[in-house]
Each structure stands twice: as structure tokens, then as C-alpha cells.
Motif scaffolding. Sequence first.
Motif, short mmCIF file in Angstrom:
data_model
loop_
_atom_site.label_atom_id
_atom_site.label_comp_id
_atom_site.label_asym_id
_atom_site.label_seq_id
_atom_site.Cartn_x
_atom_site.Cartn_y
_atom_site.Cartn_z
N MET A 1 0.84 -1.17 0.00
CA MET A 1 0.00 0.00 0.00
C MET A 1 0.89 1.24 0.00
N THR A 2 0.37 2.26 -0.56
CA THR A 2 1.11 3.51 -0.61
C THR A 2 0.35 4.59 0.13
N ASN A 3 1.04 5.59 0.59
CA ASN A 3 0.40 6.72 1.25
C ASN A 3 0.16 7.87 0.31
N GLU A 4 0.40 7.69 -0.96
CA GLU A 4 0.24 8.79 -1.90
C GLU A 4 -1.09 8.67 -2.60
N SER A 5 -2.02 9.57 -2.25
CA SER A 5 -3.34 9.59 -2.86
C SER A 5 -3.44 10.81 -3.76
N ASP A 50 -7.05 -2.88 -4.16
CA ASP A 50 -5.84 -2.35 -3.53
C ASP A 50 -6.01 -0.83 -3.38
N THR A 52 -5.41 2.79 -1.84
CA THR A 52 -4.29 3.47 -1.20
C THR A 52 -4.66 3.92 0.21
N ASP A 53 -3.67 4.09 1.05
CA ASP A 53 -3.89 4.73 2.33
C ASP A 53 -4.03 6.22 2.09
N ALA A 61 -8.48 8.57 -0.67
CA ALA A 61 -7.88 7.28 -1.00
C ALA A 61 -8.30 6.94 -2.42
#
Length: 156
Positions: A1-5, A50, A52-53, A61
Motif C-alpha cells: 500500500m502507498t500513502n500517496e493519494s 488495492d 491506497t492509504d 484514498a
Amino acid sequence: MTNESPSAAEAVSTTREPDAPRDSVRFAMVVLYVRDLHRSIDFYRLLGLDITDPHPDRPVAAWKENGAVRMIITTPPVAQRFDPHWTRPTPGGYQQVVEFFVDSDEAVDAAWRRLTAAGHKGTSAPGHLLEPYATMIEDPDGNVVLITNEPSGSST
């Protein structure tokens, strides 16, 4: 998971297909305005996406398919930044129907079992609702998620 939204504008700009004519219309994304962002993220992850955070400073998200943003999940304050008169529709019925394809009747059944076992409201049990094998389940905000057996390579 990524923190880039991505922001909504960033999301739309990343979905342009390089060979598409400039004036053609292409699907970019759907935005769901939700009451509880993390509860909605949990629902769509349980469905199998999947997501994103969200960035700590921005309640957004996203779900990307084949590198293109297809769904944004965010909160009413974000909607009100774009439209100060935005209000959530009154209860009674659902706001959106979002459809996802799976490759077998068994996958439809499995999604139904997984999501209803987690406490989400099943609207229509798996079966032949119109023609394809499908089911309908409500997300935490009452949006209906339609899960349809649409084997890869099928056309609508």
C-alpha cells in the motif's frame, strides 16, 4: 500500500490515453463521498481492491486499475471545497451503484460470503439477477456494489 493519494484533478489527468483524440470522451473515475473513510477503505479492501492509504493531511484514498485511477474515496468536506452547496442526499435508497467484474460464479459467491460475514448488508443474494450471475451488497454508506461474473475477454 502507498500513502500517496491523488487529488481529483491529478487523478483525471493521469487517465488520458496517449493515442486517444483530444476531444474523445473516456471514463476517468467515480468519486464516493463517505462518512467514515477508514471503514469504507476496509470494505473495498475486503472486496479485493488495492485501495491506497489516505495521506495524513488529505482525506482521499484511490483505487487504480492498470495504472489509471478509477475510484476515489473521500469525505464530504472535500466535496464542499469543490461545491460549497454540496449536501449528502437524504436517506432512503442508495446514491450509487458501482459494478465490479469477477471471472466465475464461485467468485461472486465468495465475495457475498466474505462481505456479508463481515456485517455488510446484502441487497440481492447471488443469482441471475437479470442475465449474468451477480450479487448486490451495500458498502458502509449504502452505495450498492454489484459484483458480476464477467469472464475476462467477454464483451457487454
